[in-house]
Scaffold this motif. Sequence first.
Motif, PDB file in Angstrom:
ATOM      1  N   GLY A 133      -0.013   6.935   2.131  1.00  0.00           N
ATOM      2  CA  GLY A 133      -1.248   7.495   2.430  1.00  0.00           C
ATOM      3  C   GLY A 133      -2.131   6.558   2.992  1.00  0.00           C
ATOM      4  O   GLY A 133      -2.634   6.501   4.120  1.00  0.00           O
ATOM      5  N   GLY A 134      -1.965   5.276   2.418  1.00  0.00           N
ATOM      6  CA  GLY A 134      -3.071   4.193   2.674  1.00  0.00           C
ATOM      7  C   GLY A 134      -2.557   3.333   4.083  1.00  0.00           C
ATOM      8  O   GLY A 134      -3.260   3.280   4.774  1.00  0.00           O
TER       9      GLY A 134
ATOM     10  N   GLN B 221      -3.538   5.957   6.829  1.00  0.00           N
ATOM     11  CA  GLN B 221      -4.913   6.015   7.304  1.00  0.00           C
ATOM     12  C   GLN B 221      -5.185   4.451   8.088  1.00  0.00           C
ATOM     13  O   GLN B 221      -5.927   4.787   9.205  1.00  0.00           O
TER      14      GLN B 221
ATOM     15  N   GLU C 289      -5.530  15.710  -8.939  1.00  0.00           N
ATOM     16  CA  GLU C 289      -5.633  15.831  -7.426  1.00  0.00           C
ATOM     17  C   GLU C 289      -5.559  17.111  -7.010  1.00  0.00           C
ATOM     18  O   GLU C 289      -6.525  17.405  -6.065  1.00  0.00           O
TER      19      GLU C 289
ATOM     20  N   SER D 186     -10.849   8.871  -4.503  1.00  0.00           N
ATOM     21  CA  SER D 186     -11.179   7.341  -5.011  1.00  0.00           C
ATOM     22  C   SER D 186     -12.782   7.513  -5.702  1.00  0.00           C
ATOM     23  O   SER D 186     -12.895   7.059  -6.483  1.00  0.00           O
TER      24      SER D 186
ATOM     25  N   LYS E 105      -7.281  14.457   5.504  1.00  0.00           N
ATOM     26  CA  LYS E 105      -6.642  13.436   4.737  1.00  0.00           C
ATOM     27  C   LYS E 105      -7.393  12.541   4.258  1.00  0.00           C
ATOM     28  O   LYS E 105      -7.430  12.037   3.344  1.00  0.00           O
ATOM     29  N   THR E 106      -8.653  12.177   5.287  1.00  0.00           N
ATOM     30  CA  THR E 106      -9.633  11.298   4.549  1.00  0.00           C
ATOM     31  C   THR E 106     -10.447  11.998   3.638  1.00  0.00           C
ATOM     32  O   THR E 106     -10.856  11.236   2.711  1.00  0.00           O
TER      33      THR E 106
ATOM     34  N   THR F   9       0.800  -1.300   0.036  1.00  0.00           N
ATOM     35  CA  THR F   9      -0.051   0.149  -0.042  1.00  0.00           C
ATOM     36  C   THR F   9       0.973   1.251   0.186  1.00  0.00           C
ATOM     37  O   THR F   9       2.177   1.348   0.387  1.00  0.00           O
ATOM     38  N   SER F  10       0.346   2.344  -0.649  1.00  0.00           N
ATOM     39  CA  SER F  10       1.009   3.483  -0.364  1.00  0.00           C
ATOM     40  C   SER F  10       1.058   4.040   0.910  1.00  0.00           C
ATOM     41  O   SER F  10       0.403   3.397   1.953  1.00  0.00           O
TER      42      SER F  10
ATOM     43  N   GLU G 267      -9.375  13.997   1.369  1.00  0.00           N
ATOM     44  CA  GLU G 267      -8.748  14.056   0.293  1.00  0.00           C
ATOM     45  C   GLU G 267      -8.575  12.548  -0.430  1.00  0.00           C
ATOM     46  O   GLU G 267      -8.882  12.399  -1.522  1.00  0.00           O
ATOM     47  N   ASN G 268      -8.481  11.406   0.480  1.00  0.00           N
ATOM     48  CA  ASN G 268      -8.531  10.173   0.004  1.00  0.00           C
ATOM     49  C   ASN G 268      -9.961   9.842  -0.736  1.00  0.00           C
ATOM     50  O   ASN G 268      -9.889   9.320  -1.832  1.00  0.00           O
ATOM     51  N   ARG G 269     -10.938  10.120  -0.332  1.00  0.00           N
ATOM     52  CA  ARG G 269     -12.272   9.772  -0.710  1.00  0.00           C
ATOM     53  C   ARG G 269     -12.710  10.491  -1.804  1.00  0.00           C
ATOM     54  O   ARG G 269     -13.191   9.828  -2.743  1.00  0.00           O
TER      55      ARG G 269
END
Lengths: 355, 355
Positions: free
Chosen positions: A158-159, A162, B312, A317, A309-310, A155-156, A312-314
């Motif tokens: 970021g992953g 999290q 991004e 995705s 951060k969440t 995983t990255s 950003e990720n969501r």
Amino acid sequence: MSGKEKSTESIPKVPSHINRKLATSFQKSRLSPDIVPFLFEEIRKGSIVALSQGITLVESKKEQDNILAQELIQKCLPYSGNSVRIGITGVPGVGKSTFIETLGTYWMTQHKKLAVLAVDPSSSMTKGSIMGDKTRMEKLAASDQVFIRPSAAGTSLGGVTQMTRETIILCEAAGYERIIVETVGVGQSETAVYHMTDIFLLLKLAGAGDELQGIKRGIIELADAILINKDDGDNQLATKKAKNHFSKALHLLSVKENDWQPKVLSCSALHNKGIAEANLMIAQYVQFTKQNKSFDRRRKQQDINWLHKTIENRLLSQFYQNKQLQSEIASLEKLVVNKKLSPFQAAETLLKKFT
Amino acid sequence: MSGKEKSTESIPKVPSHINRKLATSFQKSRLSPDIVPFLFEEIRKGSIVALSQGITLVESKKEQDNILAQELIQKCLPYSGNSVRIGITGVPGVGKSTFIETLGTYWMTQHKKLAVLAVDPSSSMTKGSIMGDKTRMEKLAASDQVFIRPSAAGTSLGGVTQMTRETIILCEAAGYERIIVETVGVGQSETAVYHMTDIFLLLKLAGAGDELQGIKRGIIELADAILINKDDGDNQLATKKAKNHFSKALHLLSVKENDWQPKVLSCSALHNKGIAEANLMIAQYVQFTKQNKSFDRRRKQQDINWLHKTIENRLLSQFYQNKQLQSEIASLEKLVVNKKLSPFQAAETLLKKFT
């Protein structure tokens, strides 16, 4: 560079020697929504099997598992926070595992429950030692007061970050009072760990040349304490010098936002030397920052960062999972590669369709 | 940690000794849309003033300037790509400026136009030497064949990376045939520079201890060549050993995707030793990768990455500029901090309103 990810990440088998009944009922009810209240209750009772399975849901690449994981986290949230979260970094070979083993053993005598987690985005790619490797922390691995979880692979950063934040919540709900998050200096992993812990420790070696150069800029500034390890045998004179050197260097830096003056300690994890002092320093740090309220302030700031951060990720995705955009992306990529369109204009075209 | 940014980043004054007329017309017409075709024509003619002003638009924090910048980039794009983009990294003190000065002076004798850019997200925070500092590259700074641009201050790595990619396009449209992008190892800046250059050089010192440890994992894997600098005086024996050591280490790594076997060279930038060899190696690398088409492949991949990074950045900036969400974000932050809501659920709430 090979962004390869393991595609078959399934729920691992539960070790047969522990809690076979719980494991069986978990395997059966895995996809039922009842699993969440069930896992929650078991985690609260301190079940290591339930905790492991909860983390596996967190780390799963299946959307369905993640939904369950989020419900579980929401349930655990009110019971989280009652721990000291300790970040530990240092280059490979500095003795992180031995240090954690020795400090953890010390805490075992104080009957503190300890969880050891790892942030190591590289573990799937490099052949270096696996962080949070149980075989390198034998005494801790054998204790039922201690929970060790290696870094999720493939995983990255970021992953992994999290997942680790979420894992901390689950561990705290399970009653762990000390959470160690260890990392090596890969990319920005130290910064990531700093942002999820209460105290950040940098392990160093004397005489390895990196007090002269090669220290990643910024890491010293993050450290609440520097511990010079392997203070034994022929190394003791060099350690004394390095301690001196770092003390001076730290005094040159401006005072940290929390008013804590970073400490420089030496220890020999292998010979159990300086470990009580390291424990005392951590305790003093916690007392100091709780008294001046910076402990709480840092946690709140971290929660806010975590939210962003969440988001950003969501957001990303959702964008990339949008089926209508997928063919569009491919054709715009071609235009960019052929210099017909700048990346900015291609991005604008896509964003207009998305929002 | 202090995320402070300089808020007053305005168009800098043009040095009075060059092209005063152009400068005046630029200052006047700055906010007119005519500025873009005007700047474009001047950049194509090789005007350093117009190029500087174009880059200033790219680096501006004003939305209006950025729109003009993007139009300019779109115009320059078809004229870009005709350069060799060279990434250079190494810890502070390794001699990057001297190396660039010496190699650049060598290229001046070959009548190659050279641009030197810097990716240094830390430059606004640390008191280290400014990268791309003209006073450290005196001969280059005095030449009208050479364009030097220090790193824009007060921006995140993502921001600097984006700006540097765009600056490369402008420089190429202005006819620069060699683009050096230098960086120190801050966060993931090396990876960022690797992803925007054709060849990535790692400068090292012998005997500084970092061949034993402290090398950031992954950087060696990125390097197309390692140059051991300061191969002079008492240092020559140590350099020879280090060269040997690195050659062996590089042979242990798996072959790069482009089939190039990374080289280890030594040089003394200060004494102009090994510089012709470094130039030859770069030329051989370019020939080799152009012949096997990996040069083009890498550029295309980089363009695609650039597109996705832009997506991004734009996606996040649209989200955070959404006025309706701003008060919502603040109240959800409170719920997260008070453990009423997990970051995941707060993020989901916001994303539903956004899309």
